[in-house]
Design a protein around this motif. Structure first.
Motif, PDB file in Angstrom:
ATOM      1  N   GLY A 143     -18.741 -19.998 -52.822  1.00 15.26           N
ATOM      2  CA  GLY A 143     -18.323 -19.098 -51.755  1.00 15.26           C
ATOM      3  C   GLY A 143     -18.713 -19.614 -50.386  1.00 15.26           C
ATOM      4  O   GLY A 143     -17.961 -19.469 -49.405  1.00 15.26           O
ATOM      5  N   ILE A 146     -16.263 -22.348 -49.335  1.00 16.51           N
ATOM      6  CA  ILE A 146     -14.987 -21.770 -48.902  1.00 16.51           C
ATOM      7  C   ILE A 146     -15.135 -21.109 -47.537  1.00 16.51           C
ATOM      8  O   ILE A 146     -14.286 -21.285 -46.648  1.00 16.51           O
ATOM      9  CB  ILE A 146     -14.474 -20.755 -49.941  1.00 16.51           C
ATOM     10  CG1 ILE A 146     -14.184 -21.472 -51.274  1.00 16.51           C
ATOM     11  CG2 ILE A 146     -13.220 -20.048 -49.436  1.00 16.51           C
ATOM     12  CD1 ILE A 146     -13.830 -20.540 -52.418  1.00 16.51           C
ATOM     13  N   THR A 147     -16.219 -20.366 -47.344  1.00 13.77           N
ATOM     14  CA  THR A 147     -16.458 -19.694 -46.055  1.00 13.77           C
ATOM     15  C   THR A 147     -16.545 -20.701 -44.916  1.00 13.77           C
ATOM     16  O   THR A 147     -15.971 -20.493 -43.834  1.00 13.77           O
ATOM     17  CB  THR A 147     -17.761 -18.872 -46.123  1.00 13.77           C
ATOM     18  OG1 THR A 147     -17.623 -17.849 -47.111  1.00 13.77           O
ATOM     19  CG2 THR A 147     -18.062 -18.228 -44.779  1.00 13.77           C
ATOM     20  N   VAL A 150     -13.131 -22.029 -44.083  1.00 11.49           N
ATOM     21  CA  VAL A 150     -12.374 -21.072 -43.270  1.00 11.49           C
ATOM     22  C   VAL A 150     -12.826 -21.160 -41.819  1.00 11.49           C
ATOM     23  O   VAL A 150     -12.010 -21.153 -40.886  1.00 11.49           O
ATOM     24  CB  VAL A 150     -12.570 -19.634 -43.801  1.00 11.49           C
ATOM     25  CG1 VAL A 150     -11.961 -18.620 -42.830  1.00 11.49           C
ATOM     26  CG2 VAL A 150     -11.953 -19.488 -45.193  1.00 11.49           C
ATOM     27  N   CYS A 157      -8.384 -18.072 -46.205  1.00  7.12           N
ATOM     28  CA  CYS A 157      -8.840 -17.227 -47.317  1.00  7.12           C
ATOM     29  C   CYS A 157      -9.538 -16.007 -46.724  1.00  7.12           C
ATOM     30  O   CYS A 157     -10.501 -16.143 -45.979  1.00  7.12           O
ATOM     31  CB  CYS A 157      -9.802 -18.012 -48.216  1.00  7.12           C
ATOM     32  SG  CYS A 157     -10.499 -17.049 -49.568  1.00  7.12           S
ATOM     33  N   ASP A 159     -10.995 -13.633 -48.540  1.00  9.44           N
ATOM     34  CA  ASP A 159     -12.030 -13.136 -49.448  1.00  9.44           C
ATOM     35  C   ASP A 159     -12.694 -14.309 -50.177  1.00  9.44           C
ATOM     36  O   ASP A 159     -12.448 -14.542 -51.361  1.00  9.44           O
ATOM     37  CB  ASP A 159     -11.399 -12.167 -50.456  1.00  9.44           C
ATOM     38  CG  ASP A 159     -12.422 -11.559 -51.413  1.00  9.44           C
ATOM     39  OD1 ASP A 159     -13.646 -11.657 -51.124  1.00  9.44           O
ATOM     40  OD2 ASP A 159     -12.012 -10.994 -52.453  1.00  9.44           O
ATOM     41  N   PRO A 160     -13.540 -15.067 -49.469  1.00  5.68           N
ATOM     42  CA  PRO A 160     -14.194 -16.226 -50.097  1.00  5.68           C
ATOM     43  C   PRO A 160     -14.975 -15.881 -51.357  1.00  5.68           C
ATOM     44  O   PRO A 160     -14.964 -16.637 -52.330  1.00  5.68           O
ATOM     45  CB  PRO A 160     -15.125 -16.737 -48.986  1.00  5.68           C
ATOM     46  CG  PRO A 160     -14.436 -16.335 -47.723  1.00  5.68           C
ATOM     47  CD  PRO A 160     -13.856 -14.978 -48.030  1.00  5.68           C
ATOM     48  N   GLN A 161     -15.659 -14.734 -51.354  1.00  4.88           N
ATOM     49  CA  GLN A 161     -16.427 -14.322 -52.530  1.00  4.88           C
ATOM     50  C   GLN A 161     -15.509 -14.109 -53.731  1.00  4.88           C
ATOM     51  O   GLN A 161     -15.777 -14.586 -54.838  1.00  4.88           O
ATOM     52  CB  GLN A 161     -17.206 -13.042 -52.234  1.00  4.88           C
ATOM     53  CG  GLN A 161     -17.928 -12.436 -53.430  1.00  4.88           C
ATOM     54  CD  GLN A 161     -19.148 -13.223 -53.886  1.00  4.88           C
ATOM     55  OE1 GLN A 161     -19.605 -14.114 -53.167  1.00  4.88           O
ATOM     56  NE2 GLN A 161     -19.643 -12.915 -55.080  1.00  4.88           N
ATOM     57  N   SER A 163     -12.515 -15.327 -54.167  1.00  6.67           N
ATOM     58  CA  SER A 163     -11.935 -16.612 -54.554  1.00  6.67           C
ATOM     59  C   SER A 163     -12.923 -17.418 -55.386  1.00  6.67           C
ATOM     60  O   SER A 163     -12.555 -18.046 -56.389  1.00  6.67           O
ATOM     61  CB  SER A 163     -11.521 -17.411 -53.309  1.00  6.67           C
ATOM     62  OG  SER A 163     -10.407 -16.817 -52.674  1.00  6.67           O
ATOM     63  N   ALA A 164     -14.183 -17.418 -54.965  1.00  7.93           N
ATOM     64  CA  ALA A 164     -15.209 -18.148 -55.707  1.00  7.93           C
ATOM     65  C   ALA A 164     -15.354 -17.585 -57.121  1.00  7.93           C
ATOM     66  O   ALA A 164     -15.490 -18.339 -58.091  1.00  7.93           O
ATOM     67  CB  ALA A 164     -16.546 -18.078 -54.975  1.00  7.93           C
ATOM     68  N   GLU A 201      -6.219 -20.755 -53.909  1.00  2.79           N
ATOM     69  CA  GLU A 201      -7.173 -19.769 -53.408  1.00  2.79           C
ATOM     70  C   GLU A 201      -7.507 -19.972 -51.934  1.00  2.79           C
ATOM     71  O   GLU A 201      -7.865 -19.015 -51.242  1.00  2.79           O
ATOM     72  CB  GLU A 201      -8.466 -19.818 -54.233  1.00  2.79           C
ATOM     73  CG  GLU A 201      -8.345 -19.249 -55.627  1.00  2.79           C
ATOM     74  CD  GLU A 201      -8.201 -17.724 -55.646  1.00  2.79           C
ATOM     75  OE1 GLU A 201      -8.410 -17.081 -54.590  1.00  2.79           O
ATOM     76  OE2 GLU A 201      -7.885 -17.182 -56.718  1.00  2.79           O
ATOM     77  N   VAL A 202      -7.404 -21.208 -51.442  1.00  2.00           N
ATOM     78  CA  VAL A 202      -7.785 -21.470 -50.048  1.00  2.00           C
ATOM     79  C   VAL A 202      -6.587 -21.878 -49.178  1.00  2.00           C
ATOM     80  O   VAL A 202      -6.752 -22.433 -48.101  1.00  2.00           O
ATOM     81  CB  VAL A 202      -8.882 -22.559 -49.983  1.00  2.00           C
ATOM     82  CG1 VAL A 202     -10.150 -22.072 -50.680  1.00  2.00           C
ATOM     83  CG2 VAL A 202      -8.421 -23.881 -50.593  1.00  2.00           C
TER      84      VAL A 202
END
Length: 218
Positions: A143, A146-147, A150, A157, A159-161, A163-164, A201-202
């Motif tokens: 997460g 991904i965060t 972003v 994305c 909602d990184p959480q 998606s993770a 997801e990203v």
């Protein structure tokens, strides 16, 4: 007047070394016999020590198994953090996570251990606790990657959480299939599925991922 601190420190170091040796032996025995079938006597035989000495360092078999799994988990999480901290773009860092996650082969010792732990963890709380800690750490680190992607504008994305969590769950399922069933699921196909799912997801085209070099799995 001589201080006894040095002697105490030496004894503590020896105890730590003995514990590490017992944990390493436990892991080897578990990989050979399975978590449910491993006995303290088996570990004693593998290390050529008495069961009493093992119980001196670990009160029960559950304590020994728990410490072995936690030690293995901590080592893998530390390695993952090191991989994520290496220089590179968000895409490169995400790809490194995927490469580290998937098994190096169907006989990958780490994954065999965790698959066994999953089965035992259904009924054994002390094992389930370690599994939840490991899974939580993976999702947290993924997460964060991904965060940060972003934040740099590389990923899209909201909602990184989430998606993770989805990437982690998808990988677990694919790895189980890859490890337990030969079929047509090659490691190359497994990695392709992982990259396609992560890219979606990203907000990326899966083609952004390079071929990359295989990295040992969990």
């Amino acid at each position: 007047m001589h201080s006894g601190g040095g002697a105490r420190s030496s004894r503590a170091d020896q105890a730590d070394q003995r514990r590490a040796e017992l944990l390493d032996a436990t892991r080897r025995v578990v990989l050979e016999r399975g978590l449910a079938s491993t006995r303290v006597a088996d570990i004693a035989k593998a290390t050529n020590v008495s069961g009493g000495l093992i119980h001196y360092h670990f009160a029960t078999k559950d304590d020994l198994i728990t410490e072995m799994l936690r030690s293995t988990s901590d080592s893998e999480i530390q390695r993952l953090r090191e991989i994520v901290a290496e220089p590179g773009t968000a895409v490169e860092r995400l790809d490194r996570v995927l490469l580290f996650y998937i098994p190096a082969s169907r006989s990958d010792q780490s994954w065999i251990l965790w698959l066994d732990a999953w089965a035992v963890g259904v009924r054994e709380p002390h094992v389930r606790t370690i599994l939840l800690e490991l899974e939580g750490a993976w999702i947290e680190i993924l997460g964060e990657v991904i965060t940060e992607g972003v934040a740099t504008g590389e990923f899209v994305c909201d909602d990184p959480q989430g998606s993770a969590e989805r990437i982690d769950g998808m990988l677990d399922g694919l790895v189980v299939r890859y490890t337990l069933h030969a079929g047509n699921m090659s490691r190359t196909r497994l990695l392709h599925h992982a990259r396609v799912a992560a890219a979606r997801e990203v907000g990326l085209d899966p083609a952004v991922f390079s071929a990359g070099s295989p990295v040992s799995g969990r």
